[in-house]
Design an enzyme around this catalytic site. Sequence first.
Site, PDB file in Angstrom:
ATOM      1  N   THR A 138      40.243  47.464  42.928  1.00 11.59           N
ATOM      2  CA  THR A 138      41.248  47.358  41.862  1.00 11.59           C
ATOM      3  C   THR A 138      40.671  46.787  40.569  1.00 11.59           C
ATOM      4  OG1 THR A 138      41.776  45.129  42.576  1.00 11.59           O
ATOM      5  CG2 THR A 138      43.115  46.915  43.507  1.00 11.59           C
ATOM      6  N   HIS A 140      39.365  40.288  20.257  1.00  7.95           N
ATOM      7  CA  HIS A 140      40.239  39.111  20.306  1.00  7.95           C
ATOM      8  C   HIS A 140      39.753  38.046  21.294  1.00  7.95           C
ATOM      9  CE1 HIS A 140      44.060  41.314  18.635  1.00  7.95           C
ATOM     10  NE2 HIS A 140      42.937  41.774  18.092  1.00  7.95           N
ATOM     11  N   HIS A 165      41.035  34.164  16.162  1.00  6.36           N
ATOM     12  CA  HIS A 165      40.724  34.343  17.584  1.00  6.36           C
ATOM     13  C   HIS A 165      39.758  33.263  18.085  1.00  6.36           C
ATOM     14  CE1 HIS A 165      42.894  38.025  17.290  1.00  6.36           C
ATOM     15  NE2 HIS A 165      42.086  38.490  16.363  1.00  6.36           N
TER      16      HIS A 165
END
Length: 151
Positions: free
Chosen positions: A67, A98, A133
Site C-alpha cells: 500500500t 511544501h 513552508h
Amino acid sequence: MRIALGSDHAGYSLKEEIKAYLAEQGIGYQDFGTFDTTAVDYPDFALMVAEAVAGRQYDCGILTCGTGIGVTIAANKVPGIRAALCHDTFSARASREHNDANILTLGGRVIGPGLAREIVSVWLAAKFAGGRHRRRLEKICAIEKKYSLSG
Ligand code: RB5
C-alpha cells in the site's frame, strides 16, 4: 543525484520498474532490497533507506510496499525523515514544494508502473519552496525534538 531505494515483497515489482526508469534517465541509485518476492517485513527496508537518507549518504529515497502505508509509517520514525505517500502527481509536487519530503513512498498494489514513473519524475524535479513552508517544517522539527528528549 543519488537515490536510496527499498521495498518489501509486495513493492518489489514496482521498485524494479522505478529502477528501470532511473537507469533510463541516467539517475544513480542504490538498491537496499528486497531482491525478490519472498515475504519479508517492510520496516526492515524502510529503516535501511531512512537511515541512509537521514545520514545524508543519499539525496533522497524511494520506498515501496503493498500500500505504501507501512513503509511511510516506519520511515517517518527516523528523525529527519519526511516520507510522503503520493499516488498522484499533484501530491508528489506539493510534498516537495511544501513539505520538503526526502522520501517518496508508493504502493505496488495501488498504482501501475506508468503512473509511478510520472510520479517519480515530478517528485524528483520539484524543489522545496521555502518561505512560509520553512516555518512549518521548523515546527515539525520541534515536535521531533520534544519527543526525542522525552523518549
Ligand atoms: C504486505 O502484505 C503488506 O502488508 C505490506 O506490503 C504493506 O502494504 C504494509 O503497509
